[in-house]
Design a protein around this motif. Sequence first.
Motif, PDB file in Angstrom:
ATOM      1  N   ASP A  85       4.557   3.877  -2.476  1.00 12.05           N
ATOM      2  CA  ASP A  85       3.685   3.265  -1.474  1.00 12.05           C
ATOM      3  C   ASP A  85       3.382   4.247  -0.352  1.00 12.05           C
ATOM      4  O   ASP A  85       2.442   4.052   0.417  1.00 12.05           O
ATOM      5  CB  ASP A  85       4.309   1.984  -0.914  1.00 12.05           C
ATOM      6  CG  ASP A  85       5.727   2.203  -0.426  1.00 12.05           C
ATOM      7  OD1 ASP A  85       6.343   3.235  -0.782  1.00 12.05           O
ATOM      8  OD2 ASP A  85       6.235   1.343   0.324  1.00 12.05           O
ATOM      9  N   THR A 207       6.305   1.041   3.335  1.00 13.20           N
ATOM     10  CA  THR A 207       5.289   0.155   3.896  1.00 13.20           C
ATOM     11  C   THR A 207       5.747  -1.290   3.719  1.00 13.20           C
ATOM     12  O   THR A 207       6.636  -1.591   2.916  1.00 13.20           O
ATOM     13  CB  THR A 207       3.941   0.343   3.177  1.00 13.20           C
ATOM     14  OG1 THR A 207       4.085  -0.026   1.801  1.00 13.20           O
ATOM     15  CG2 THR A 207       3.478   1.792   3.275  1.00 13.20           C
ATOM     16  N   SER A 208       5.136  -2.180   4.468  1.00 10.96           N
ATOM     17  CA  SER A 208       5.500  -3.596   4.364  1.00 10.96           C
ATOM     18  C   SER A 208       5.103  -4.173   3.006  1.00 10.96           C
ATOM     19  O   SER A 208       5.709  -5.136   2.521  1.00 10.96           O
ATOM     20  CB  SER A 208       4.831  -4.381   5.495  1.00 10.96           C
ATOM     21  OG  SER A 208       3.424  -4.211   5.458  1.00 10.96           O
ATOM     22  N   GLU A 209       4.068  -3.612   2.356  1.00 12.90           N
ATOM     23  CA  GLU A 209       3.649  -4.105   1.040  1.00 12.90           C
ATOM     24  C   GLU A 209       4.628  -3.695  -0.052  1.00 12.90           C
ATOM     25  O   GLU A 209       4.797  -4.396  -1.048  1.00 12.90           O
ATOM     26  CB  GLU A 209       2.248  -3.573   0.693  1.00 12.90           C
ATOM     27  CG  GLU A 209       1.139  -4.126   1.555  1.00 12.90           C
ATOM     28  CD  GLU A 209       1.077  -3.432   2.914  1.00 12.90           C
ATOM     29  OE1 GLU A 209       1.753  -2.387   3.069  1.00 12.90           O
ATOM     30  OE2 GLU A 209       0.364  -3.924   3.808  1.00 12.90           O
ATOM     31  N   ALA A 211       6.297  -1.202  -3.166  1.00 14.53           N
ATOM     32  CA  ALA A 211       5.740  -0.685  -4.421  1.00 14.53           C
ATOM     33  C   ALA A 211       6.816  -0.772  -5.489  1.00 14.53           C
ATOM     34  O   ALA A 211       8.004  -0.823  -5.177  1.00 14.53           O
ATOM     35  CB  ALA A 211       5.284   0.768  -4.248  1.00 14.53           C
TER      36      ALA A 211
END
Length: 228
Positions: A85, A207-209, A211
Amino acid sequence: ALLIYRFVRTRNAIRLLAGPSVKRLFQHLSPSKNIVKMILSFISILFLLLALLRPQWNKKEEVVAQEGRDLFVALDISRSMLATDLQPDRLTLAKQKIKQLLQRLDAERVGLILFSGSAFVQCPLTADRSAFNLYLDQVDVETISSGSTAIDQALKEALRAFNRVPERKNKLLVLFTDGEDFSSNLSSFKQEAQKENLRVFTIGVGTSEGAPIPLYDASGKRVGHQQD
């Protein structure tokens, strides 16, 4: 040398042009004045050179005590650090950020701790940046542990390393980690760190998302993603 050369050349030219009628043709010519001007010019150049040398006197020696800061960088090497990510991946980006950090620290000794479920000192405290970067560059996919993240182990290893140099007062630890902490005894090590005046700074990598976590075989070839 140039002044003397100019004086001799001018005198020879005058003698060649005027011959024995020098005084009658050159009434305002004064060789003695030219010699004085040449000497004064030489003295002025000499003093300019002396000024550029910046002479000093009344020298005295003074002992100044300086105390640098010891810094350990703790790098998370759990498998999730291979997530992409952040480009090219979390681990590579963290290594780049560590090198940027060290470029701003000129006087400090630095060491490297690698941790996941356990921790160990990869590079002891050193002022040699090249040696530190060599150890840091060796951290790659093959170094990655399959364990989870335990920040208390990084604190434990840092405290143990700093205890070998008890006279040092400024102790710093910078944690680069991406993961959920699975520490079993973090609170006690936090108290010990406060007692030992160890200052801890944490840098989150990711990141907050998030991977998927990639999987690699023994040859370093990507074979899929972590599913369990």
